[in-house]
Motif scaffolding. Structure first.
Motif, PDB file in Angstrom:
ATOM      1  N   PRO A 104      -5.516 -10.807   8.815  1.00  0.00           N
ATOM      2  CA  PRO A 104      -4.545  -9.751   8.559  1.00  0.00           C
ATOM      3  C   PRO A 104      -5.095  -8.381   8.923  1.00  0.00           C
ATOM      4  O   PRO A 104      -6.315  -8.183   9.018  1.00  0.00           O
ATOM      5  N   ALA A 105      -4.189  -7.444   9.140  1.00  0.00           N
ATOM      6  CA  ALA A 105      -4.582  -6.066   9.388  1.00  0.00           C
ATOM      7  C   ALA A 105      -5.385  -5.558   8.193  1.00  0.00           C
ATOM      8  O   ALA A 105      -5.054  -5.842   7.046  1.00  0.00           O
ATOM      9  N   ALA A 106      -6.449  -4.844   8.489  1.00  0.00           N
ATOM     10  CA  ALA A 106      -7.321  -4.354   7.419  1.00  0.00           C
ATOM     11  C   ALA A 106      -7.169  -2.838   7.289  1.00  0.00           C
ATOM     12  O   ALA A 106      -6.657  -2.156   8.182  1.00  0.00           O
ATOM     13  N   LEU A 107      -7.632  -2.312   6.173  1.00  0.00           N
ATOM     14  CA  LEU A 107      -7.525  -0.879   5.952  1.00  0.00           C
ATOM     15  C   LEU A 107      -8.819  -0.335   5.363  1.00  0.00           C
ATOM     16  O   LEU A 107      -9.639  -1.069   4.811  1.00  0.00           O
ATOM     17  N   ARG A 108      -8.971   0.970   5.479  1.00  0.00           N
ATOM     18  CA  ARG A 108     -10.100   1.681   4.904  1.00  0.00           C
ATOM     19  C   ARG A 108      -9.573   2.974   4.304  1.00  0.00           C
ATOM     20  O   ARG A 108      -8.731   3.643   4.904  1.00  0.00           O
ATOM     21  N   ILE A 109     -10.021   3.304   3.106  1.00  0.00           N
ATOM     22  CA  ILE A 109      -9.626   4.553   2.466  1.00  0.00           C
ATOM     23  C   ILE A 109     -10.836   5.481   2.531  1.00  0.00           C
ATOM     24  O   ILE A 109     -11.810   5.318   1.798  1.00  0.00           O
ATOM     25  N   ASP A 110     -10.762   6.442   3.469  1.00  0.00           N
ATOM     26  CA  ASP A 110     -11.885   7.342   3.725  1.00  0.00           C
ATOM     27  C   ASP A 110     -11.717   8.692   3.042  1.00  0.00           C
ATOM     28  O   ASP A 110     -12.688   9.430   2.881  1.00  0.00           O
ATOM     29  N   GLU A 111     -10.479   9.032   2.706  1.00  0.00           N
ATOM     30  CA  GLU A 111     -10.190  10.332   2.106  1.00  0.00           C
ATOM     31  C   GLU A 111      -9.270  10.140   0.914  1.00  0.00           C
ATOM     32  O   GLU A 111      -8.795   9.028   0.648  1.00  0.00           O
ATOM     33  N   ARG A 112      -8.987  11.231   0.212  1.00  0.00           N
ATOM     34  CA  ARG A 112      -8.097  11.142  -0.940  1.00  0.00           C
ATOM     35  C   ARG A 112      -6.712  10.696  -0.484  1.00  0.00           C
ATOM     36  O   ARG A 112      -6.208  11.125   0.558  1.00  0.00           O
ATOM     37  N   VAL A 113      -6.079   9.845  -1.274  1.00  0.00           N
ATOM     38  CA  VAL A 113      -4.752   9.314  -0.933  1.00  0.00           C
ATOM     39  C   VAL A 113      -3.692  10.371  -1.233  1.00  0.00           C
ATOM     40  O   VAL A 113      -3.661  10.960  -2.326  1.00  0.00           O
ATOM     41  N   THR A 114      -2.828  10.610  -0.251  1.00  0.00           N
ATOM     42  CA  THR A 114      -1.744  11.585  -0.409  1.00  0.00           C
ATOM     43  C   THR A 114      -0.461  11.026   0.200  1.00  0.00           C
ATOM     44  O   THR A 114      -0.486  10.035   0.934  1.00  0.00           O
ATOM     45  N   LEU A 115       0.643  11.680  -0.095  1.00  0.00           N
ATOM     46  CA  LEU A 115       1.919  11.357   0.548  1.00  0.00           C
ATOM     47  C   LEU A 115       2.294  12.546   1.418  1.00  0.00           C
ATOM     48  O   LEU A 115       2.648  13.605   0.915  1.00  0.00           O
ATOM     49  N   ASP A 116       2.184  12.375   2.725  1.00  0.00           N
ATOM     50  CA  ASP A 116       2.423  13.483   3.648  1.00  0.00           C
ATOM     51  C   ASP A 116       3.895  13.611   4.035  1.00  0.00           C
ATOM     52  O   ASP A 116       4.324  14.672   4.474  1.00  0.00           O
ATOM     53  N   HIS A 117       4.635  12.524   3.932  1.00  0.00           N
ATOM     54  CA  HIS A 117       6.063  12.538   4.267  1.00  0.00           C
ATOM     55  C   HIS A 117       6.721  11.380   3.522  1.00  0.00           C
ATOM     56  O   HIS A 117       6.032  10.504   3.000  1.00  0.00           O
ATOM     57  N   THR A 118       8.043  11.374   3.481  1.00  0.00           N
ATOM     58  CA  THR A 118       8.761  10.292   2.811  1.00  0.00           C
ATOM     59  C   THR A 118       8.729   9.061   3.711  1.00  0.00           C
ATOM     60  O   THR A 118       9.412   9.007   4.734  1.00  0.00           O
ATOM     61  N   ILE A 119       7.934   8.085   3.333  1.00  0.00           N
ATOM     62  CA  ILE A 119       7.760   6.891   4.169  1.00  0.00           C
ATOM     63  C   ILE A 119       9.055   6.070   4.154  1.00  0.00           C
ATOM     64  O   ILE A 119       9.624   5.817   3.086  1.00  0.00           O
ATOM     65  N   PHE A 120       9.504   5.683   5.337  1.00  0.00           N
ATOM     66  CA  PHE A 120      10.753   4.931   5.530  1.00  0.00           C
ATOM     67  C   PHE A 120      11.990   5.751   5.121  1.00  0.00           C
ATOM     68  O   PHE A 120      13.076   5.189   4.947  1.00  0.00           O
ATOM     69  N   GLY A 121      11.823   7.063   4.952  1.00  0.00           N
ATOM     70  CA  GLY A 121      12.965   7.892   4.549  1.00  0.00           C
ATOM     71  C   GLY A 121      14.085   7.865   5.571  1.00  0.00           C
ATOM     72  O   GLY A 121      15.256   7.631   5.228  1.00  0.00           O
ATOM     73  N   GLU A 122      13.758   8.091   6.842  1.00  0.00           N
ATOM     74  CA  GLU A 122      14.774   8.071   7.897  1.00  0.00           C
ATOM     75  C   GLU A 122      15.355   6.668   8.050  1.00  0.00           C
ATOM     76  O   GLU A 122      16.548   6.513   8.321  1.00  0.00           O
ATOM     77  N   ASP A 123      14.506   5.659   7.873  1.00  0.00           N
ATOM     78  CA  ASP A 123      14.982   4.276   7.975  1.00  0.00           C
ATOM     79  C   ASP A 123      16.028   3.992   6.901  1.00  0.00           C
ATOM     80  O   ASP A 123      17.053   3.346   7.158  1.00  0.00           O
ATOM     81  N   PHE A 124      15.753   4.465   5.672  1.00  0.00           N
ATOM     82  CA  PHE A 124      16.717   4.233   4.600  1.00  0.00           C
ATOM     83  C   PHE A 124      18.014   4.983   4.869  1.00  0.00           C
ATOM     84  O   PHE A 124      19.105   4.442   4.641  1.00  0.00           O
ATOM     85  N   GLU A 125      17.908   6.221   5.341  1.00  0.00           N
ATOM     86  CA  GLU A 125      19.126   7.000   5.609  1.00  0.00           C
ATOM     87  C   GLU A 125      19.997   6.297   6.656  1.00  0.00           C
ATOM     88  O   GLU A 125      21.228   6.288   6.536  1.00  0.00           O
ATOM     89  N   TYR A 126      19.364   5.705   7.671  1.00  0.00           N
ATOM     90  CA  TYR A 126      20.154   4.984   8.666  1.00  0.00           C
ATOM     91  C   TYR A 126      20.804   3.758   8.037  1.00  0.00           C
ATOM     92  O   TYR A 126      22.000   3.496   8.249  1.00  0.00           O
TER      93      TYR A 126
END
Length: 374
Positions: free
Chosen positions: A108-130
């Motif tokens: 599976p795709a792997a991840l690494r958390i190198d910095e503090r976790v933040t929310l920079d934009h509304t994820i899937f926001g445009e997808d939901f609006e559509y």
């Protein structure tokens, strides 16, 4: 059994979220990867496919509609990689999926958390609006991975000790980011949100708990930590939003990873997780008995995933009714709903069934629910 219909999520007949990708959409993704069409053209093709699959969900009689997760390659990583502080990492952990024919190895795709976790934009926001713009009578439903999925695969080892000397700080930032995402989705009009979470089902399997222990995690209590952190993420959710969680034991090309009933996590999970409903995998003996449902309080719904998405074989309606009746020995039948056990296409490859077989299963869910609950 009952004649009570439901006008709020989860619905008597519902489904988990992902749907088989049309061939035209799969072709468009390949063309985009090869540089033959632009991102704008790919999104236009996705829009068309989503509009068609919403019509399908309305035609078969469902009350909810998802976009089939058509814009994603996988049910969770397309979301997780958009969190600030999360980056892609080389995948070196092989996960062994199983099916009737044998074993399937998947990295599976792997991840690494190198910095503090933040929310920079509304994820899937445009997808939901559509999605919301193309539903005519169904309730648009958005599915996102639970915050636990950011932690489960790699544990402490995937999280920078420079960014997070203490894990409490990581969980605070992560749940704050999720709480803000949920608040923003509410502002966009999302009234039906589902948190997808394999970890809470995997942890019922002793082999999975052994792996957690080998990684240095607290295998005996990790589910309790996970429940607390979902609750923190949901603490400010809008009153108008119904939230469910879906738990399964792996779903990749008709294969699975874990097994074991819900017994190990049931009391803490059903009694403590502050969601409106649970989508539970119950399509074969790997899922155990209905007995753990005795811990479900009267305020929460249980969506029985009795219809498998792992094969095209259509279930017997009378058997489904008998299983619903069996479950009602442990939880009030008014708290029960029916769905497939998982998505039809948790990754873009999809499970081993046809589009016609997928439609037949959705129709079976709707017909059975109408006959049981009216």
């Amino acid at each position: 059994m009952s004649s009570t219909s439901r006008n709020e999520p989860p619905f008597r007949a519902d489904h988990v979220g992902s749907l088989l990708r049309p061939q035209g959409l799969m072709r468009a993704r390949r063309e985009h990867e090869d540089g033959r069409i632009s991102a704008e053209e790919l999104r236009h093709r996705e829009d068309e496919a989503i509009r068609d699959v919403v019509r399908l969900q309305e035609e078969v009689g469902l009350q909810s509609a998802t976009d089939g997760e058509f814009r994603r390659a996988s049910w969770h990583m397309d979301f997780i990689y958009q969190l600030g502080g999360v980056s892609k990492a080389p995948g070196d952990m092989k996960v062994e999926f199983q099916n009737a024919e044998g074993k399937v190895e998947f990295t599976p795709a792997a991840l690494r958390i190198d910095e503090r976790v933040t929310l920079d934009h509304t994820i899937f926001g445009e997808d939901f609006e559509y999605l919301r713009s193309v539903t005519t009578r169904n309730t648009p439903k958005l599915t996102i991975p639970s915050p636990n999925m950011v932690h489960y695969r790699g544990g402490r080892a995937a999280i920078s000790e420079e960014a997070y000397p203490e894990m409490d700080e990581f969980w605070t930032d992560l749940t704050d980011a999720y709480a803000e995402e949920i608040r923003r989705l509410g502002e966009l009009g999302c009234t039906y949100l589902q948190l997808d979470d394999t970890s809470l089902a995997y942890l019922n399997d002793p082999r999975q708990r052994e792996q957690i222990a080998q990684m240095g995690g607290d295998a005996e209590h990790q589910h309790e930590t996970y429940i607390q952190n979902i609750n923190r993420a949901l603490s400010g959710k809008p009153d108008s939003m119904n939230v469910t969680t879906h738990m399964c034991r792996g779903n990749f090309r008709s294969s699975w990873v874990a097994e074991g009933g819900y017994d190990y996590v049931a009391e803490a999970l059903f009694g403590g997780l502050e969601v409106d409903g649970f989508f539970l995998e119950y399509d074969d003996e790997r899922s155990g008995t209905f007995e753990p449902l005795r811990f479900v309080p009267g305020s929460k719904m249980v969506v029985l995933g009795l219809v498998t998405t792992k094969s095209g074989r259509l279930e017997d309606k009378n058997l489904l009714k008998r299983r619903i009746e069996e479950a009602s020995r442990y939880v009030d039948p008014e708290q029960l709903c029916l769905s497939p056990q998982c998505g039809f296409s948790s990754t873009l490859e999809g499970n081993d069934l046809t589009h016609d077989e997928q439609r037949a299963k959705l129709e079976l869910v709707v017909q059975t629910a109408e006959e049981v609950w009216g």
